[in-house]
Design a protein around this motif. Structure first.
Motif, PDB file in Angstrom:
ATOM      1  N   ALA A  46       0.404   6.865  -8.116  1.00 31.73           N
ATOM      2  CA  ALA A  46       1.696   6.201  -8.269  1.00 31.73           C
ATOM      3  C   ALA A  46       2.446   6.743  -9.478  1.00 31.73           C
ATOM      4  CB  ALA A  46       1.500   4.695  -8.401  1.00 31.73           C
ATOM      5  N   GLY A  49       3.902  10.025  -8.514  1.00 36.31           N
ATOM      6  CA  GLY A  49       5.060   9.822  -7.660  1.00 36.31           C
ATOM      7  C   GLY A  49       6.291   9.400  -8.443  1.00 36.31           C
ATOM      8  N   ARG A  50       6.088   8.505  -9.415  1.00 44.31           N
ATOM      9  CA  ARG A  50       7.221   8.053 -10.217  1.00 44.31           C
ATOM     10  C   ARG A  50       7.763   9.189 -11.101  1.00 44.31           C
ATOM     11  NH1 ARG A  50       7.990   2.610 -11.197  1.00 44.31           N
ATOM     12  NH2 ARG A  50       9.740   3.413 -12.449  1.00 44.31           N
ATOM     13  N   GLY A  97      11.771   1.548  -9.898  1.00 45.50           N
ATOM     14  CA  GLY A  97      11.343   2.659  -9.047  1.00 45.50           C
ATOM     15  C   GLY A  97      12.151   2.758  -7.773  1.00 45.50           C
ATOM     16  N   LEU A 143       9.248   7.319   0.715  1.00 46.53           N
ATOM     17  CA  LEU A 143       9.567   5.956   0.318  1.00 46.53           C
ATOM     18  C   LEU A 143      10.230   5.269   1.509  1.00 46.53           C
ATOM     19  CD1 LEU A 143      11.063   6.676  -3.230  1.00 46.53           C
ATOM     20  CD2 LEU A 143       8.715   5.990  -2.656  1.00 46.53           C
ATOM     21  N   ILE A 193       5.119   2.938   0.375  1.00 39.72           N
ATOM     22  CA  ILE A 193       5.028   4.312  -0.124  1.00 39.72           C
ATOM     23  C   ILE A 193       3.860   5.002   0.560  1.00 39.72           C
ATOM     24  CG2 ILE A 193       4.757   5.803  -2.146  1.00 39.72           C
ATOM     25  CD1 ILE A 193       5.478   2.161  -2.757  1.00 39.72           C
ATOM     26  N   TRP A 195       1.750   8.467   0.481  1.00 39.15           N
ATOM     27  CA  TRP A 195       1.531   9.532  -0.495  1.00 39.15           C
ATOM     28  C   TRP A 195       0.550  10.572   0.027  1.00 39.15           C
ATOM     29  CZ3 TRP A 195       3.090  11.316  -5.182  1.00 39.15           C
ATOM     30  CH2 TRP A 195       2.203  12.074  -5.933  1.00 39.15           C
ATOM     31  N   ILE A 208       0.405   3.632  -1.036  1.00 38.73           N
ATOM     32  CA  ILE A 208       0.429   3.080  -2.379  1.00 38.73           C
ATOM     33  C   ILE A 208       1.128   1.729  -2.298  1.00 38.73           C
ATOM     34  CG2 ILE A 208       1.358   3.333  -4.716  1.00 38.73           C
ATOM     35  CD1 ILE A 208       1.196   6.357  -4.351  1.00 38.73           C
ATOM     36  N   VAL A 210       3.402  -1.361  -3.023  1.00 40.21           N
ATOM     37  CA  VAL A 210       4.660  -1.380  -3.763  1.00 40.21           C
ATOM     38  C   VAL A 210       4.477  -2.001  -5.138  1.00 40.21           C
ATOM     39  CG1 VAL A 210       5.452  -3.603  -2.826  1.00 40.21           C
ATOM     40  CG2 VAL A 210       7.123  -1.878  -3.572  1.00 40.21           C
ATOM     41  N   TRP A 213       3.424   0.747  -7.362  1.00 41.10           N
ATOM     42  CA  TRP A 213       4.590   1.599  -7.615  1.00 41.10           C
ATOM     43  C   TRP A 213       5.462   0.996  -8.714  1.00 41.10           C
ATOM     44  CZ3 TRP A 213       6.207   6.367  -6.323  1.00 41.10           C
ATOM     45  CH2 TRP A 213       7.575   6.665  -6.381  1.00 41.10           C
ATOM     46  N   GLN A 214       5.722  -0.289  -8.623  1.00 36.95           N
ATOM     47  CA  GLN A 214       6.608  -0.961  -9.568  1.00 36.95           C
ATOM     48  C   GLN A 214       5.950  -1.189 -10.920  1.00 36.95           C
ATOM     49  OE1 GLN A 214       7.528  -4.471  -7.301  1.00 36.95           O
ATOM     50  NE2 GLN A 214       9.213  -3.498  -6.176  1.00 36.95           N
TER      51      GLN A 214
END
Length: 252
Positions: A46, A49-50, A97, A143, A193, A195, A208, A210, A213-214
């Motif tokens: 994650a 990805g960010r 994100g 996404l 997400i 990945w 992933i 959420v 992710w956040q």
């Protein structure tokens, strides 16, 4: 075997003998690091990805054509068919994100969304420095979410226009209120997400959450180093930016 075939055979063998070793093409790692690599965790993925979201600025928006085309001269059989088109995005809401997008209402992707289509934004990492490698070894992801208008108050308070133009200077020509096309600010509210971090024997592949992710912090994004972001290649753990000294992030 005729002369032409013999010559082709010799050329093919010579070309093949000059190829980099398979280990160098299909591996993310230098041979001396093979023993130290590990598959990253979901959270580490994650973070990667960010960071990609933060550093990249062009992706592919995928939508689905509506079943009816009353206002356009489209083939009758494309209803329900997905289409992926290049578009701009910017990381202007790093606390969530959620990518920021300048929606040109006449563009196909946004007309499809207005007609009820769902939408995804697909990204991949473009390493500025790299040795010979397989593109399949480099992270990419999608996404999945929905578009949501950004209010005028949010646009002003978050200085969205300045942020977006920093990523895309040419976009200043079609900001909302321009005389070329009708446009508006939207965010892609990330809901899922998917990945692919690279080859499955050394990278996480899968969903992933959420919430993961956040939960990525600004500090984690700044500390992370993606493959090929700096000159040279190092171990998978180094790519994640977690091998540091007192001087800060590892320079690859």
């Amino acid at each position: 075997m005729n002369l032409r075939a013999a010559l082709l055979s010799v050329i093919s063998l010579a070309w093949a003998s000059n190829l980099p070793a398979a280990n160098n093409i299909f591996s993310n790692l230098d041979p001396e690091h093979e023993a130290s690599w590990r598959i990253p965790t979901v959270h580490e993925s994650a973070i990667q990805g960010r960071r990609i979201l933060h550093l990249e600025n062009i992706g592919t928006l995928s939508t689905i054509f509506p079943s009816t085309h009353r206002t356009e001269n489209r083939p009758s059989d494309v209803g329900g068919t997905p289409i992926g088109l290049m578009d701009y995005f910017a990381d202007c809401e790093p606390s969530t994100g959620n990518p920021t997008i300048l929606a040109i209402t006449i563009a196909t992707s946004f007309k499809n969304v207005a007609a009820g289509s769902n939408i995804t934004l697909s990204l991949r990492w473009h390493a500025p420095y790299h040795r010979p490698y397989s593109a399949a070894a480099v992270p990419r992801f999608s996404l999945v979410g929905r578009l949501e208008d950004i209010s005028a108050e949010e646009v002003k308070g978050q200085n969205v226009a300045a942020c977006f133009v920093k990523y895309h200077p040419d976009a200043a020509a079609w900001l909302p209120g321009n005389r070329i096309h009708e446009s508006k600010w939207v965010r892609l509210v990330v809901e899922e997400i998917y990945w692919i971090g690279g080859f499955g024997d050394r990278a996480y592949i899968g969903w992933i959450p959420v919430e993961e992710w956040q939960s990525v912090t600004k500090e984690e994004i700044e500390k992370c180093r993606l493959p090929g972001e700096k000159r040279g290649w190092a171990s998978w753990k180094s790519w994640l930016g977690f091998e540091q000294d007192n001087q800060g992030p590892l320079e690859l």
